[in-house]
Design a protein around this motif. Sequence first.
Motif, PDB file in Angstrom:
ATOM      1  N   LEU A   1       0.821  -1.207   0.000  1.00  0.00           N
ATOM      2  CA  LEU A   1       0.000   0.000   0.000  1.00  0.00           C
ATOM      3  C   LEU A   1       0.858   1.261   0.000  1.00  0.00           C
ATOM      4  O   LEU A   1       0.569   2.224  -0.722  1.00  0.00           O
ATOM      5  CB  LEU A   1      -0.940  -0.008   1.208  1.00  0.00           C
ATOM      6  N   GLU A   2       1.923   1.257   0.793  1.00  0.00           N
ATOM      7  CA  GLU A   2       2.790   2.435   0.861  1.00  0.00           C
ATOM      8  C   GLU A   2       3.541   2.663  -0.447  1.00  0.00           C
ATOM      9  O   GLU A   2       3.733   3.815  -0.866  1.00  0.00           O
ATOM     10  CB  GLU A   2       3.778   2.295   2.023  1.00  0.00           C
TER      11      GLU A   2
ATOM     12  N   LYS B   5       4.514   6.202  -4.838  1.00  0.00           N
ATOM     13  CA  LYS B   5       4.759   6.383  -6.279  1.00  0.00           C
ATOM     14  C   LYS B   5       3.709   7.305  -6.892  1.00  0.00           C
ATOM     15  O   LYS B   5       4.016   8.138  -7.747  1.00  0.00           O
ATOM     16  CB  LYS B   5       4.753   5.016  -6.977  1.00  0.00           C
ATOM     17  N   LEU B   6       2.473   7.154  -6.439  1.00  0.00           N
ATOM     18  CA  LEU B   6       1.393   8.002  -6.933  1.00  0.00           C
ATOM     19  C   LEU B   6       1.590   9.448  -6.475  1.00  0.00           C
ATOM     20  O   LEU B   6       1.355  10.394  -7.240  1.00  0.00           O
ATOM     21  CB  LEU B   6       0.059   7.457  -6.426  1.00  0.00           C
ATOM     22  N   ASN B   7       2.055   9.629  -5.249  1.00  0.00           N
ATOM     23  CA  ASN B   7       2.318  10.968  -4.724  1.00  0.00           C
ATOM     24  C   ASN B   7       3.436  11.650  -5.491  1.00  0.00           C
ATOM     25  O   ASN B   7       3.375  12.846  -5.791  1.00  0.00           O
ATOM     26  CB  ASN B   7       2.674  10.861  -3.240  1.00  0.00           C
ATOM     27  N   HIS B   8       4.473  10.868  -5.827  1.00  0.00           N
ATOM     28  CA  HIS B   8       5.576  11.399  -6.631  1.00  0.00           C
ATOM     29  C   HIS B   8       5.077  11.808  -8.019  1.00  0.00           C
ATOM     30  O   HIS B   8       5.513  12.817  -8.585  1.00  0.00           O
ATOM     31  CB  HIS B   8       6.673  10.346  -6.753  1.00  0.00           C
ATOM     32  N   LEU B   9       4.143  11.026  -8.539  1.00  0.00           N
ATOM     33  CA  LEU B   9       3.581  11.295  -9.861  1.00  0.00           C
ATOM     34  C   LEU B   9       2.779  12.592  -9.864  1.00  0.00           C
ATOM     35  O   LEU B   9       2.795  13.349 -10.844  1.00  0.00           O
ATOM     36  CB  LEU B   9       2.675  10.122 -10.271  1.00  0.00           C
ATOM     37  N   SER B  10       2.077  12.851  -8.762  1.00  0.00           N
ATOM     38  CA  SER B  10       1.201  14.026  -8.688  1.00  0.00           C
ATOM     39  C   SER B  10       1.941  15.294  -8.270  1.00  0.00           C
ATOM     40  O   SER B  10       1.428  16.398  -8.435  1.00  0.00           O
ATOM     41  CB  SER B  10       0.062  13.766  -7.696  1.00  0.00           C
TER      42      SER B  10
ATOM     43  N   CYS C 219       9.819  18.304  -3.064  1.00  0.00           N
ATOM     44  CA  CYS C 219      10.196  17.210  -2.165  1.00  0.00           C
ATOM     45  C   CYS C 219       9.019  16.885  -1.262  1.00  0.00           C
ATOM     46  O   CYS C 219       8.520  17.750  -0.547  1.00  0.00           O
ATOM     47  CB  CYS C 219      11.409  17.633  -1.340  1.00  0.00           C
ATOM     48  N   SER C 220       8.548  15.685  -1.325  1.00  0.00           N
ATOM     49  CA  SER C 220       7.406  15.289  -0.512  1.00  0.00           C
ATOM     50  C   SER C 220       7.840  14.240   0.503  1.00  0.00           C
ATOM     51  O   SER C 220       8.747  13.465   0.266  1.00  0.00           O
ATOM     52  CB  SER C 220       6.282  14.730  -1.393  1.00  0.00           C
ATOM     53  N   THR C 221       7.158  14.220   1.643  1.00  0.00           N
ATOM     54  CA  THR C 221       7.488  13.257   2.692  1.00  0.00           C
ATOM     55  C   THR C 221       6.945  11.882   2.348  1.00  0.00           C
ATOM     56  O   THR C 221       5.999  11.736   1.555  1.00  0.00           O
ATOM     57  CB  THR C 221       6.881  13.711   4.031  1.00  0.00           C
TER      58      THR C 221
END
Length: 398
Positions: free
Chosen positions: A73-74, A79-84, A90-92
């Motif tokens: 799940l993580e 990966k989806l968060n990086h895509l968006s 830089c995202s946590t």
Amino acid sequence: MPHLENTVLCRESQVSTLQSLFGERHHFSFPSIFIYGHTASGKTYVTQTLLKTLELPHVFVNCVECFTLRLLLEQILNKLNHLSSSEGECSTQITCETFNDFVRLFKQITKAESLKDQTVYIVLDKAEYLRDMEAYLLPGFLRLQELTDRNVTVIFLSEIVWEKFRPNTGCFEPFVLYFPDYSIGNLQKILSHDHPPEYSADFYAAYINILLGVFYTVCRDLKELRHLAVLNFPKYCEPVVKGEASERDTRKLWRNIEPHLKKAMQTVYLREISSSQWEKLQKDDTDPGQLKGLSAYTHVELPYYSKFILIAAYLASYNPARTDKRFFLKHHGKIKKTNFLKKHEKITSLVTLQLLTLVGHDDQLDGPKYKCTVSLDFIRAIARTVNFDIIKYLYDFL
């Protein structure tokens, strides 16, 4: 798409079907797609290539690597968060422990402007491993579009059929797409497409034709055939490089490569020998059986339980009978003697492969007796595949 046609060979029907399912970016796609077929049938390659070529937002996850619910799940969410996220932002790292949290976080991430009004694709490779996880996980992924109220499609890539995959509790049925094995004509076309630029296409195609003529009866795996093609091509070119033959001297080239292809037959699917070892073996002109851990029979694929029968036969053949209790009984009290083989059981396949040989006469009252004929290196290689430490049970190593 001309670029796609040159990149993905012999899978025109599957590509066309997937393109129809994907539709336009803003269209709601099918909630889940189940793609199955044997190993090296192009499932992963076609899916990844199509999504990248069409520039569709997607995340790709291997279920072998993500062997727990949390890891899986993580990985999807991060990966989806990086895509968006915007470039350079830089995202946590996102943490997620339950599927309910996954649904909530998924809805938050897909609110991003970069993912708005277009389908998001989640590709789960080696999806059969999901069956070993929580029972609700597979039905949850199948209904993800409904649970999140988002334009999302989950693509399952598997080597088993949907009927063996389907949960007992019932679930939303995916669209099922089959990838058949490549025919010999398909393999010829795909492998010939890899020809080195310094040689003509016809010359390399003739080499692939020879390679398939030798290996096709025992190996249909495209990855393995590609490996064999790369390893043996320098030897095929040797007479041309030395000026002893031209590219059209097919007979002379065949005579030069034939003994080396016979050696390569003993290493099909065997990954105990690396490419560098194989190159050394060809240079030294040594017998492959002399390499550590190999024998004349290591290319033989045996069923799971046949391996244990062969191991048991080896122990019976080389251990004194009086040591059986020492190795296999916790308490050395009297036990009722049972026959190793039932009256109607046969192990004829092992005899046919010359792994066992019949000793004594056929008319013996207590049934035929067999002796194991394989080497120690071979039986150790077989035992390793079933995680059995045979050395612990051999009298000679006490």
